[in-house]
Design an enzyme around this catalytic site. Sequence first.
Site, short mmCIF file in Angstrom:
data_model
loop_
_atom_site.label_atom_id
_atom_site.label_comp_id
_atom_site.label_asym_id
_atom_site.label_seq_id
_atom_site.Cartn_x
_atom_site.Cartn_y
_atom_site.Cartn_z
N LYS A 1 20.75 125.49 124.08
CA LYS A 1 22.13 125.51 124.95
C LYS A 1 23.17 125.45 123.96
CE LYS A 1 24.50 123.43 128.84
NZ LYS A 1 24.22 122.43 129.93
N ASP B 1 15.54 103.16 134.11
CA ASP B 1 14.63 102.48 134.87
C ASP B 1 15.16 101.29 135.66
OD1 ASP B 1 12.66 104.21 133.44
OD2 ASP B 1 13.00 103.03 131.84
N HIS C 1 12.44 108.56 138.83
CA HIS C 1 12.85 107.88 139.82
C HIS C 1 11.56 107.55 140.73
CE1 HIS C 1 17.32 109.27 139.17
NE2 HIS C 1 16.93 108.61 138.09
#
Length: 472
Positions: free
Chosen positions: A189, A56, A84
């Site tokens: 993953k 941030d 963003h």
Amino acid sequence: MAGTESAATPGSLLNGGGGGDGPEEKRPRLGAAPAPSGSGPQGNRVTVVLGAQWGDEGKGKVVDLLSLDADLVCRCQGGNNAGHTVVVDSVEYDFHLLPSGVINHNATSFIGNGVVIHLPGLFEEAEKNLKKGSGLEGWESRTVISDRAHLVFNFHQAVDGIQEQQRQLQGGKNLGTTKKGIGPAYSSKASRTGLRICDLLADFNEFSKKFRVLAQQYKTTYPALNIDTEAELQQLKIYAERIRPLVKDGVYFMYKALHGPPKKILVEGANAALLDIDFGTYPFVTSSNCTVGGVCTGLGIPPHYIGKVYGVVKAYTTRVGVGTFPTEQDNEIGEELQSRGREFGVTTGRKRRCGWLDLVLVKYAHMINGFSALAVTKLDILDTFEEIKVGVEYRLNEKRIPYFPANQELLNKVAVEYKVLPGWRCSTEEARSFGDLPPEAQGYIRFIEDYLGVPVKWIGVGKSRRSIIKLF
């Protein structure tokens, strides 16, 4: 007799020597590189923008500025847990998966293999931003997605929420995740049961079999989990055809970008250094490497193609969710920073915790990333303070420690020593050059530079593109 035998140096061994009789065999050293030309590697280098705190910091704004003349803007890791914000012509765009540079209609946006992608989230994000303004028009025609990127499924997101509930019940030790399924997707993953874009676009019958197996594994682990397997597969089949034109072999795509005609390539990091899975304030971190190493692994590029690395630092410190925060101001100062800075998470809407700038923390981020220069954002939020404190030293058991503690219990015990600097008590929002800033604000920036030994290249004093002061 001592000293009569010639010692084989590491260099002579690599050259084929070893103290034998006769002239040394002349052959290239192992791994010998071409003679240096002074120009570095042949091809295009990438410019990297990374967060230097807990996220941030305003990376999107810096990327937007740099992407104005970029040819390629890349995301290398993370997922739609990162948020963003970019303001263009008074329109506020919120990005989570798409690179912030997608607003530049002359640039290609690339989502690399290190990113985990929730396809419904990707298209929902695009549709929401399309309603706000024309910045995203034609985004699909200028977006490329790596075929090696892993997929986030709806049940990953549901599991994320269940895990947080379980942690909360176990003594309130939740991590404060965004519940976007990022952790469970990276877990799939790492356990080698995850599915990738290339699997989705190859043989859908084979993909469906693997998907059902993975869904069943999660159902077995979380009996309360409700997965409509067939409905999600039907949804994915539709998204597969929609995304097919965007997908390319990511490694070959980046290789061609690096070795083709001159290009300006920008890499946008998601999250930030103190949220890195290996170097952040573990376990209150994200699930990917958001420091500079993640650029190489997330895009498939050699380290020597990394050029400038810019760190983005907020003029104070914020953090979303739980976890240690040494310079936090849980008082009127923190409330003023939160109110003036409108500190709410882009992804979750949660109120951000606020505190003074912690330069010990930023220096730690610099140790890992090797910042070429910094962008200091939201300096204008400090305009009202009579005095401003900056954290410059940690003490543990009354002894100065020169490092950033890895252990959370130790980090909770550190006492912060502050440098007190004078405030400027006037607005900086209209400043457009360093000389326009009041002397105290200039002193604040110079103090940051001197402490870190890194120059400040940009200063943010507002939300719009024109509210950035460039120093060099």
